[in-house]
Design a protein around this motif. Structure first.
Motif, PDB file in Angstrom:
ATOM      1  N   UNK A  53      23.942  -0.739   1.070  1.00  0.00           N
ATOM      2  CA  UNK A  53      22.736  -0.047   0.983  1.00  0.00           C
ATOM      3  C   UNK A  53      22.971   1.500   0.555  1.00  0.00           C
ATOM      4  N   UNK A  54      23.765   1.634  -0.353  1.00  0.00           N
ATOM      5  CA  UNK A  54      24.005   3.058  -1.027  1.00  0.00           C
ATOM      6  C   UNK A  54      23.204   3.246  -2.228  1.00  0.00           C
ATOM      7  N   UNK A  55      22.433   4.203  -2.326  1.00  0.00           N
ATOM      8  CA  UNK A  55      21.689   4.526  -3.361  1.00  0.00           C
ATOM      9  C   UNK A  55      22.588   5.545  -4.541  1.00  0.00           C
ATOM     10  N   UNK A  56      22.446   5.270  -5.761  1.00  0.00           N
ATOM     11  CA  UNK A  56      23.048   6.099  -6.466  1.00  0.00           C
ATOM     12  C   UNK A  56      21.621   6.829  -7.189  1.00  0.00           C
ATOM     13  N   UNK A  57      21.872   8.155  -7.247  1.00  0.00           N
ATOM     14  CA  UNK A  57      20.836   8.945  -7.899  1.00  0.00           C
ATOM     15  C   UNK A  57      21.227   9.880  -8.915  1.00  0.00           C
ATOM     16  N   UNK A  58      20.586   9.900  -9.926  1.00  0.00           N
ATOM     17  CA  UNK A  58      21.018  10.876 -11.280  1.00  0.00           C
ATOM     18  C   UNK A  58      20.209  11.498 -11.695  1.00  0.00           C
ATOM     19  N   UNK A  59      20.678  12.700 -11.884  1.00  0.00           N
ATOM     20  CA  UNK A  59      19.911  13.931 -12.402  1.00  0.00           C
ATOM     21  C   UNK A  59      20.184  14.464 -14.089  1.00  0.00           C
ATOM     22  N   UNK A  60      19.318  14.299 -14.627  1.00  0.00           N
ATOM     23  CA  UNK A  60      19.453  14.658 -16.026  1.00  0.00           C
ATOM     24  C   UNK A  60      19.936  16.117 -16.334  1.00  0.00           C
ATOM     25  N   UNK A  61      20.551  16.310 -17.432  1.00  0.00           N
ATOM     26  CA  UNK A  61      21.111  17.663 -17.853  1.00  0.00           C
ATOM     27  C   UNK A  61      19.827  18.407 -18.578  1.00  0.00           C
ATOM     28  N   UNK A 104      25.179  16.106 -28.328  1.00  0.00           N
ATOM     29  CA  UNK A 104      25.368  15.902 -26.659  1.00  0.00           C
ATOM     30  C   UNK A 104      23.960  15.638 -26.123  1.00  0.00           C
ATOM     31  N   UNK A 105      22.936  16.173 -26.448  1.00  0.00           N
ATOM     32  CA  UNK A 105      21.596  16.155 -25.431  1.00  0.00           C
ATOM     33  C   UNK A 105      21.122  14.436 -25.457  1.00  0.00           C
ATOM     34  N   UNK A 106      21.232  14.078 -26.586  1.00  0.00           N
ATOM     35  CA  UNK A 106      20.834  12.592 -26.861  1.00  0.00           C
ATOM     36  C   UNK A 106      21.808  11.605 -26.312  1.00  0.00           C
ATOM     37  N   UNK A 107      23.153  11.813 -26.266  1.00  0.00           N
ATOM     38  CA  UNK A 107      23.953  11.005 -25.610  1.00  0.00           C
ATOM     39  C   UNK A 107      23.896  10.932 -24.231  1.00  0.00           C
ATOM     40  N   UNK A 108      23.889  12.344 -23.578  1.00  0.00           N
ATOM     41  CA  UNK A 108      23.532  12.292 -21.995  1.00  0.00           C
ATOM     42  C   UNK A 108      22.424  11.662 -21.823  1.00  0.00           C
ATOM     43  N   UNK A 109      21.241  11.784 -22.353  1.00  0.00           N
ATOM     44  CA  UNK A 109      20.077  11.154 -22.011  1.00  0.00           C
ATOM     45  C   UNK A 109      20.163   9.735 -22.189  1.00  0.00           C
ATOM     46  N   UNK A 110      20.982   9.090 -23.031  1.00  0.00           N
ATOM     47  CA  UNK A 110      21.218   7.654 -23.279  1.00  0.00           C
ATOM     48  C   UNK A 110      21.879   7.215 -22.179  1.00  0.00           C
ATOM     49  N   UNK A 111      22.849   8.028 -21.586  1.00  0.00           N
ATOM     50  CA  UNK A 111      23.721   7.502 -20.500  1.00  0.00           C
ATOM     51  C   UNK A 111      22.863   7.092 -19.111  1.00  0.00           C
TER      52      UNK A 111
END
Length: 354
Positions: A310-318, A331-338
């Motif tokens: 039941x673990x939730x993984x949450x991600x915050x964009x740069x 950098x920005x495009x690659x990180x957004x793609x991740x």
């Protein structure tokens, strides 16, 4: 005798330089050759935290029936010559070479020696996405955070070796190339076989974890690689931790001690330096019900390793404002793609760090 020491596989040779690469070699072996041992060469780095995790992962590899050869590959000026000289015979005899970082100069140099008919690239995090994209487009192999910058003198000197390695990693009539990956792939290079990596070995060996009520946060080395400003990063961590009630911060193995000390003092987070890759740490538990992360490999791997929990993984964009002046234009495009390609994660609003 180890509990899984099947028939030896002397013709398979694996090279790793990080704990995650070693983990993913074990995952590949679990899927492709369960019970069959082979030789796994650790090209040891200098960083103490990475070395410690590699020692622990090497113990697990031996338990799985593999021979581990530890090479002090960076232990002085002559170390590379001794290492390569000692491995040349094994490289020339190997039918299959498994590697974790095709961008590594060390690995590229070793690829110029081997005539193995089968090459396997296992995940080295999000770099695998960039490797496949560059191979498909015919570009030279350059790490994403350096792409767009001027080649350094060392890059120019090493260019012929890198070019040969790239040709070795291109399938031909007498050579196969497999990518064993949990990362999302765009265009696949012609002839390359992509095999899904689901963390089946991790789930079979560890867990399920005990889940706590709070939240944990995953650190990143984006400050250390010169992509994100240190002050902006600290403020973002503080804001995110406060908003979600995070109490622990799992440090990336490359994060600087001074930065981690400052994080502990200014955010109140408990800094944890894991002794194993985070996928294993989380699967063993205890782990928070929510795991907070910035764009990184774990937004792809943790949902797989923690499948069925039941673990939730949450991600915050740069936020683009966090990037340094010297950050790669890519950098920005690659990180957004991740983050944009991550499955089974919760997307969080970008933190405004002033």
């Amino acid at each position: 005798m180890s509990r899984r020491a099947g028939s030896a596989g002397p013709r398979t040779l694996a090279f790793v330089e990080s704990p995650v690469q070693l983990l993913n070699v074990l995952e590949w072996a679990h899927e492709h050759a369960p019970g069959a041992g082979f030789t796994l060469v650790v090209l040891s780095p200098i960083d103490p935290m990475t070395r410690g995790q590699l020692r622990r992962m090497s113990e697990l590899a031996r338990e799985e029936g593999h021979q581990v050869r530890w090479e002090e590959a960076r232990g002085g000026t002559m170390a590379p010559f001794h290492t390569i000289g000692g491995l040349t015979g094994m490289l020339r005899k190997a039918d299959r070479v498994v590697l974790g970082d095709p961008f590594s100069r060390y690995v590229q140099l070793l690829l110029t020696i081997t005539g193995a008919r089968d090459l396997v690239v296992v995940d080295d995090g999000t770099a695998t996405m960039e490797f496949v994209a560059q191979l498909a487009s015919g570009e030279r192999l350059v790490r994403w955070h350096r792409k767009g910058g001027r080649p350094r003198p060392r890059d120019l000197v090493f260019a012929p070796v890198s070019s040969v390695a790239r040709r070795r990693l291109t399938p031909s009539g007498n050579r196969t190339v497999e990518v064993f990956s949990s990362m999302p792939m765009g265009e696949t290079p012609p002839g390359v076989t992509v095999t899904a990596h689901t963390f089946a070995w991790t789930r079979s060996r560890f867990g399920p974890p005990r889940i706590t009520k709070g939240a944990d946060m995953v650190g990143t080395s984006l400050v250390e690689t010169g992509v994100v400003d240190g002050d902006r990063y600290l403020e973002a961590v503080r804001t995110l931790a406060k908003a979600h009630g995070a109490t622990r911060y799992f440090a990336h193995r490359r994060e600087a001690t001074e930065k981690l000390h400052r994080l502990a003092v200014e955010t109140g987070l408990e800094i944890v330096r894991p002794d194993l890759p985070l996928e294993l740490i989380a699967r063993r538990g205890p782990v928070g019900r929510t795991i907070l992360s910035f764009p990184s490999t774990v937004v792809h791997t943790l949902p797989l390793a923690l499948s069925g929990t039941d673990v939730r993984v949450a991600v915050c964009d740069i936020d683009p404002a966090w990037l340094t002046e010297t950050a790669s234009p890519r950098a920005q495009g690659f990180l957004s793609g991740v983050t944009g390609t991550a499955r089974d994660v919760t997307r969080l609003p970008t933190v405004t760090a002033v």
